[in-house]
Design a protein around this motif. Structure first.
Motif, PDB file in Angstrom:
ATOM      1  N   GLY A 171      52.140  -6.487 -56.609  1.00  0.00           N
ATOM      2  CA  GLY A 171      51.960  -5.592 -55.468  1.00  0.00           C
ATOM      3  C   GLY A 171      50.648  -4.844 -55.565  1.00  0.00           C
ATOM      4  N   ALA A 211      49.165   1.210 -53.224  1.00  0.00           N
ATOM      5  CA  ALA A 211      48.752   2.425 -53.938  1.00  0.00           C
ATOM      6  C   ALA A 211      49.227   2.425 -55.395  1.00  0.00           C
ATOM      7  CB  ALA A 211      49.295   3.646 -53.208  1.00  0.00           C
ATOM      8  N   ALA A 212      50.491   2.082 -55.617  1.00  0.00           N
ATOM      9  CA  ALA A 212      51.035   2.135 -56.984  1.00  0.00           C
ATOM     10  C   ALA A 212      50.410   1.039 -57.852  1.00  0.00           C
ATOM     11  CB  ALA A 212      52.556   1.981 -56.951  1.00  0.00           C
ATOM     12  N   GLU A 257      49.153 -10.123 -55.572  1.00  0.00           N
ATOM     13  CA  GLU A 257      49.404  -9.600 -54.221  1.00  0.00           C
ATOM     14  C   GLU A 257      49.751 -10.767 -53.300  1.00  0.00           C
ATOM     15  OE1 GLU A 257      49.645  -6.661 -52.374  1.00  0.00           O
ATOM     16  OE2 GLU A 257      49.956  -8.111 -50.754  1.00  0.00           O
ATOM     17  N   LYS A 258      50.790 -10.573 -52.485  1.00  0.00           N
ATOM     18  CA  LYS A 258      51.220 -11.702 -51.645  1.00  0.00           C
ATOM     19  C   LYS A 258      50.372 -11.864 -50.372  1.00  0.00           C
ATOM     20  CE  LYS A 258      54.690  -9.768 -48.657  1.00  0.00           C
ATOM     21  NZ  LYS A 258      55.972  -9.721 -48.107  1.00  0.00           N
ATOM     22  N   GLY A 260      47.758  -2.675 -49.485  1.00  0.00           N
ATOM     23  CA  GLY A 260      49.158  -2.357 -49.186  1.00  0.00           C
ATOM     24  C   GLY A 260      49.370  -1.729 -47.830  1.00  0.00           C
ATOM     25  N   ASP A 261      50.559  -1.165 -47.655  1.00  0.00           N
ATOM     26  CA  ASP A 261      50.962  -0.604 -46.371  1.00  0.00           C
ATOM     27  C   ASP A 261      50.107   0.580 -45.970  1.00  0.00           C
ATOM     28  OD1 ASP A 261      52.945  -2.196 -45.400  1.00  0.00           O
ATOM     29  OD2 ASP A 261      54.347  -0.528 -45.103  1.00  0.00           O
ATOM     30  N   LYS A 300      46.575   7.788 -39.198  1.00  0.00           N
ATOM     31  CA  LYS A 300      45.728   8.978 -39.093  1.00  0.00           C
ATOM     32  C   LYS A 300      44.505   8.709 -38.211  1.00  0.00           C
ATOM     33  CE  LYS A 300      48.803  10.228 -40.862  1.00  0.00           C
ATOM     34  NZ  LYS A 300      50.030   9.621 -41.401  1.00  0.00           N
ATOM     35  N   THR A 339      56.026  -3.405 -55.237  1.00  0.00           N
ATOM     36  CA  THR A 339      55.982  -4.206 -54.008  1.00  0.00           C
ATOM     37  C   THR A 339      56.234  -3.390 -52.737  1.00  0.00           C
ATOM     38  OG1 THR A 339      58.251  -4.825 -54.555  1.00  0.00           O
ATOM     39  CG2 THR A 339      56.543  -6.435 -55.056  1.00  0.00           C
ATOM     40  N   ASN A 388      55.888  -0.253 -37.568  1.00  0.00           N
ATOM     41  CA  ASN A 388      54.545   0.153 -38.005  1.00  0.00           C
ATOM     42  C   ASN A 388      53.643  -1.041 -38.293  1.00  0.00           C
ATOM     43  OD1 ASN A 388      56.297  -0.139 -40.478  1.00  0.00           O
ATOM     44  ND2 ASN A 388      54.324   0.168 -41.462  1.00  0.00           N
ATOM     45  N   ASP A 436      57.058   2.986 -53.542  1.00  0.00           N
ATOM     46  CA  ASP A 436      58.191   2.931 -52.589  1.00  0.00           C
ATOM     47  C   ASP A 436      59.334   2.065 -53.091  1.00  0.00           C
ATOM     48  OD1 ASP A 436      56.562   4.398 -50.948  1.00  0.00           O
ATOM     49  OD2 ASP A 436      56.739   3.077 -49.211  1.00  0.00           O
ATOM     50  N   GLN A 465      58.542   8.375 -50.671  1.00  0.00           N
ATOM     51  CA  GLN A 465      57.722   7.309 -50.076  1.00  0.00           C
ATOM     52  C   GLN A 465      56.410   7.868 -49.527  1.00  0.00           C
ATOM     53  OE1 GLN A 465      60.552   5.397 -47.443  1.00  0.00           O
ATOM     54  NE2 GLN A 465      61.169   4.021 -49.092  1.00  0.00           N
ATOM     55  N   PHE A 466      55.517   8.175 -50.457  1.00  0.00           N
ATOM     56  CA  PHE A 466      54.186   8.657 -50.090  1.00  0.00           C
ATOM     57  C   PHE A 466      53.169   7.946 -50.963  1.00  0.00           C
ATOM     58  CE2 PHE A 466      56.991  12.392 -49.656  1.00  0.00           C
ATOM     59  CZ  PHE A 466      56.926  12.544 -48.276  1.00  0.00           C
ATOM     60  N   THR A 467      51.965   7.832 -50.418  1.00  0.00           N
ATOM     61  CA  THR A 467      50.892   7.195 -51.182  1.00  0.00           C
ATOM     62  C   THR A 467      50.580   7.986 -52.450  1.00  0.00           C
ATOM     63  OG1 THR A 467      49.980   6.185 -49.235  1.00  0.00           O
ATOM     64  CG2 THR A 467      48.440   6.566 -51.042  1.00  0.00           C
TER      65      THR A 467
HETATM   66  C1  LIG Z   1      53.245   4.496 -40.376  1.00  0.00           C
HETATM   67  C2  LIG Z   1      53.191   5.045 -41.772  1.00  0.00           C
HETATM   68  C3  LIG Z   1      52.440   6.160 -42.033  1.00  0.00           C
HETATM   69  C4  LIG Z   1      52.368   6.669 -43.327  1.00  0.00           C
HETATM   70  N1  LIG Z   1      51.626   7.779 -43.536  1.00  0.00           N
HETATM   71  C5  LIG Z   1      51.551   8.292 -44.782  1.00  0.00           C
HETATM   72  C6  LIG Z   1      50.755   9.433 -45.029  1.00  0.00           C
HETATM   73  O1  LIG Z   1      50.134   9.990 -44.125  1.00  0.00           O
HETATM   74  N2  LIG Z   1      50.692   9.907 -46.292  1.00  0.00           N
HETATM   75  C7  LIG Z   1      51.374   9.315 -47.317  1.00  0.00           C
HETATM   76  O2  LIG Z   1      51.279   9.779 -48.450  1.00  0.00           O
HETATM   77  N3  LIG Z   1      52.133   8.222 -47.111  1.00  0.00           N
HETATM   78  C8  LIG Z   1      52.238   7.707 -45.867  1.00  0.00           C
HETATM   79  N4  LIG Z   1      52.986   6.588 -45.657  1.00  0.00           N
HETATM   80  C9  LIG Z   1      53.712   5.984 -46.790  1.00  0.00           C
HETATM   81  C10 LIG Z   1      52.805   5.110 -47.648  1.00  0.00           C
HETATM   82  O3  LIG Z   1      52.195   4.126 -46.856  1.00  0.00           O
HETATM   83  C11 LIG Z   1      53.618   4.460 -48.757  1.00  0.00           C
HETATM   84  O4  LIG Z   1      54.355   5.437 -49.442  1.00  0.00           O
HETATM   85  C12 LIG Z   1      52.701   3.761 -49.755  1.00  0.00           C
HETATM   86  O5  LIG Z   1      52.002   2.726 -49.124  1.00  0.00           O
HETATM   87  C13 LIG Z   1      53.528   3.200 -50.913  1.00  0.00           C
HETATM   88  O6  LIG Z   1      52.706   2.526 -51.812  1.00  0.00           O
HETATM   89  P1  LIG Z   1      53.274   1.314 -52.675  1.00  0.00           P
HETATM   90  O7  LIG Z   1      52.188   0.915 -53.590  1.00  0.00           O
HETATM   91  O8  LIG Z   1      54.579   1.663 -53.229  1.00  0.00           O
HETATM   92  O9  LIG Z   1      53.567   0.174 -51.598  1.00  0.00           O
HETATM   93  P2  LIG Z   1      52.561  -0.586 -50.627  1.00  0.00           P
HETATM   94  O10 LIG Z   1      51.366   0.221 -50.327  1.00  0.00           O
HETATM   95  O11 LIG Z   1      53.352  -1.053 -49.474  1.00  0.00           O
HETATM   96  O12 LIG Z   1      52.094  -1.828 -51.486  1.00  0.00           O
HETATM   97  C14 LIG Z   1      52.969  -2.847 -51.823  1.00  0.00           C
HETATM   98  C15 LIG Z   1      52.179  -4.124 -51.927  1.00  0.00           C
HETATM   99  O13 LIG Z   1      53.006  -5.117 -52.489  1.00  0.00           O
HETATM  100  C16 LIG Z   1      52.826  -6.332 -51.786  1.00  0.00           C
HETATM  101  N5  LIG Z   1      54.028  -7.156 -51.966  1.00  0.00           N
HETATM  102  C17 LIG Z   1      55.236  -6.965 -51.405  1.00  0.00           C
HETATM  103  N6  LIG Z   1      56.104  -7.907 -51.836  1.00  0.00           N
HETATM  104  C18 LIG Z   1      55.417  -8.688 -52.688  1.00  0.00           C
HETATM  105  C19 LIG Z   1      55.746  -9.820 -53.454  1.00  0.00           C
HETATM  106  N7  LIG Z   1      56.978 -10.329 -53.432  1.00  0.00           N
HETATM  107  N8  LIG Z   1      54.798 -10.375 -54.216  1.00  0.00           N
HETATM  108  C20 LIG Z   1      53.536  -9.868 -54.268  1.00  0.00           C
HETATM  109  N9  LIG Z   1      53.165  -8.801 -53.550  1.00  0.00           N
HETATM  110  C21 LIG Z   1      54.094  -8.206 -52.784  1.00  0.00           C
HETATM  111  C22 LIG Z   1      52.589  -5.887 -50.359  1.00  0.00           C
HETATM  112  O14 LIG Z   1      51.943  -6.888 -49.604  1.00  0.00           O
HETATM  113  C23 LIG Z   1      51.729  -4.661 -50.576  1.00  0.00           C
HETATM  114  O15 LIG Z   1      50.371  -4.974 -50.632  1.00  0.00           O
HETATM  115  C24 LIG Z   1      53.069   6.043 -44.373  1.00  0.00           C
HETATM  116  C25 LIG Z   1      53.816   4.890 -44.126  1.00  0.00           C
HETATM  117  C26 LIG Z   1      53.883   4.393 -42.843  1.00  0.00           C
HETATM  118  C27 LIG Z   1      54.688   3.161 -42.592  1.00  0.00           C
END
Ligand SMILES: Cc1cc2nc3c(=O)[nH]c(=O)nc-3n(C[C@H](O)[C@H](O)[C@H](O)COP(=O)(O)OP(=O)(O)OC[C@H]3O[C@@H](n4cnc5c(N)ncnc54)[C@H](O)[C@@H]3O)c2cc1C
Length: 492
Positions: A12, A15-16, A35-36, A42-43, A53, A142, A162, A310, A316-318
């Motif tokens: 994944g 951010a994490a 990364e897939k 990421g999201d 934003k 992920t 989203n 997440d 669930q925040f960046t």
């Molecule tokens: C509309 C919206 C607005 C947001 N606004 C804010 C904000 O203002 N401030 C804030 O702090 N947070 C915000 N968030 C939340 C924030 O986006 C998430 O908390 C953050 O992206 C989580 O990071 P992560 O690394 O856990 O996951 P992600 O950023 O989602 O990264 C996960 C990665 O894993 C990859 N992946 C998934 N499955 C697999 C797999 N099987 N194999 C390989 N790769 C895989 C995905 O493609 C992705 O790249 C918002 C979310 C949304 C939906």
């Protein structure tokens, strides 16, 4: 001793995952990031924080233009919004940030990036693009995806989440938003400001259910006054596709059934962990509907596998994902046992005004059985706020029984940025008196932080007791102006 291809493998690239990859590689660990999708980020970068934003800013500017007269400026006759232009701007902002999250950058830090969808063979190895890759430690990062609850008719009705909303080819005339959480609230205001007729449905009695009722109610009123229609205390009974329009049948708490119609439905009803297709059944890693179960050190039920961001079903925040990435590095690379502590994890919903929170609010303090006091300052009493045309909102400082700050809630301009000072104060255990005495630049919105701290000391400093003492020791002469008016009241 078993040998592995990598010291650490991360699944994944959000951010994490990126935090772990960058830290681990720079510390000299042989690091693999998988990364897939075709791009990292990421999201947050592609479908979350950054596009939302950016969209919110465009909507804000359009709103300001429509309200130019409030600022003593001529009225403007505005053409309607071309959403494709907003999408282009979103893409261009993402493009700029993407450079920080590029394969080249991570490669230069020493991490190997591979694109594909891995599946665990066992706790140390995954199958990726037809090959087996092993690592001593794995980190699952992920992320999460929007949930589509089992609402009657939803599976047969086109809707957006989203993933689609920032890349629409036109501005919808009307939109029903299912869910009044952070995403639903932010998008309701942004689209309403851009010209979409928006209505929000939520089963709760308030939007942003985690926040205090008074803060949520004040924000609700702002959104309502701008034109967002709300159906709170309402359950979604059925969704249907009528062709050019979609229909949502809702039932209010008192049993009233209403049929809402709109061009588009945005589903913002929560998020579920991305755990499918990882082959977790081959590892013994436990998970449930919320996400992968982890302990305080973010270790899963399998000792060589961590889960951050997440996907572990926590906050669930960046910034939470980044923080958790740091905890994993400590535990997995430095081998310095470090536990997560979310006591002062801040967050903000970026409506206008935004609503920010750190530590306890009244709701959480009550739940925790803490006796607390609340100190409030209103933005209408902040000079800069008035100059900026911002009158709505307040800051609430929550003190515990020992009169120590345990939480801050802010509904008002730049709430998220205002929290920064409290992040330092609360984490650094800085005394409230230090904040109250520290000179802040005038006129700034940030003065409200000093003022709310000062409001706690004012009654103590300017008390009758202190006045009497000073009068006694220094022969102060007391009030110069009578309470009734401005008669002289000088004591002989
Ligand atoms: C509309 C919206 C607005 C947001 N606004 C804010 C904000 O203002 N401030 C804030 O702090 N947070 C915000 N968030 C939340 C924030 O986006 C998430 O908390 C953050 O992206 C989580 O990071 P992560 O690394 O856990 O996951 P992600 O950023 O989602 O990264 C996960 C990665 O894993 C990859 N992946 C998934 N499955 C697999 C797999 N099987 N194999 C390989 N790769 C895989 C995905 O493609 C992705 O790249 C918002 C979310 C949304 C939906």
């Amino acid at each position: 001793m078993a040998t592995y291809d990598y010291d650490i493998g991360i699944i994944g690239g959000g951010a994490a995952g990126l935090t772990v990859a960058s830290g681990a590689a720079q510390l000299g660990a042989r690091t693999l990031l998988i990364e897939k999708e075709n791009e990292l980020g990421g999201d947050c970068l592609h479908f979350g924080c950054v596009p939302s934003k950016t969209l919110i800013k465009s909507a804000h500017v359009y709103h300001m233009m429509k309200n130019s007269e409030r600022f003593g400026l001529p009225a403007v006759d505005l053409p309607p919004v071309d959403f494709r232009e907003i999408s282009n701007r979103i893409r261009s902002v993402i493009g700029m940030i993407q450079k920080h999250d590029s394969e080249e950058r991570f490669c230069s830090l020493g991490a190997k990036i591979q694109f594909g969808q891995p599946s665990f063979n066992d706790e140390h190895s995954v199958r990726l693009n037809g090959k087996t890759v092993s690592a001593k430690t794995w980190v699952i990062a992920t992320g999460s995806s929007p949930i589509a609850p089992p609402i009657k008719g939803l599976d047969k009705t086109p809707y957006i989440t989203n993933k689609e909303i920032f890349y629409l080819d036109h501005l919808p005339k009307s939109m029903i938003i299912l869910g009044g959480g952070p995403i639903g609230s932010e998008m309701s205001q942004a689209f309403c400001r851009l010209g979409t007729k928006v209505c929000v449905v939520d089963m709760a009695s308030q939007i942003l259910i985690r926040e205090d009722e008074d803060m949520s109610a004040a924000l609700h009123e702002v959104l309502r006054s701008e034109g967002v229609e709300f159906h709170l205390n309402s359950t979604i009974e059925e969704v249907g596709d009528l062709g050019s329009e979609k229909e949502v049948k809702i039932k209010s708490k008192d049993g009233k059934v209403t049929r809402l119609r709109a061009e588009t439905i945005l589903v913002a009803l929560g998020r579920g962990a991305n755990v499918q297709e990882l082959g977790l059944e081959n590892t013994g890693v436990e998970f449930d509907l919320r996400g992968i179960k982890v302990n305080h050190r973010l270790k899963t039920s399998q000792k060589y596998i961590y889960a951050a961001g997440d996907v572990n079903g926590g906050y669930q925040f960046t910034h939470a994902a980044g923080y958790e990435g740091g905890i994993v590095i400590s535990n997995a690379i430095f081998r310095l046992p470090r536990k997560v502590d979310y006591t002062f994890l801040p967050w903000c919903t970026y409506t206008d005004p935004p609503l920010g929170s750190i530590g306890m609010n009244e709701k959480r303090a009550k739940e925790a059985g803490i006796n607390y006091q609340v100190w409030i300052e209103e933005f209408k009493d902040n000079d800069r706020s008035l100059a900026e045309g911002e009158q709505v909102g307040k800051i609430k400082m929550i003190l515990n029984e020992k009169e120590k700050p345990i939480g801050i809630q802010i509904l008002g301009p730049h709430a998220g940025d205002l929290l920064a000072e409290w992040v330092a104060i609360l984490n650094g255990k800085v005394k409230l008196s230090t904040l109250a005495a520290a000179v802040h630049p005038y006129p700034t919105i940030g003065e409200i932080n000093k003022k709310v701290a000062g409001s706690y000391f004012s009654p103590k400093i300017f008390s009758e007791k202190v006045q009497k003492g000073l009068k006694f020791f220094f022969r102060l002469k007391g009030r110069a102006c009578g309470e009734e008016g401005c008669e002289l009241n000088i004591e002989e």
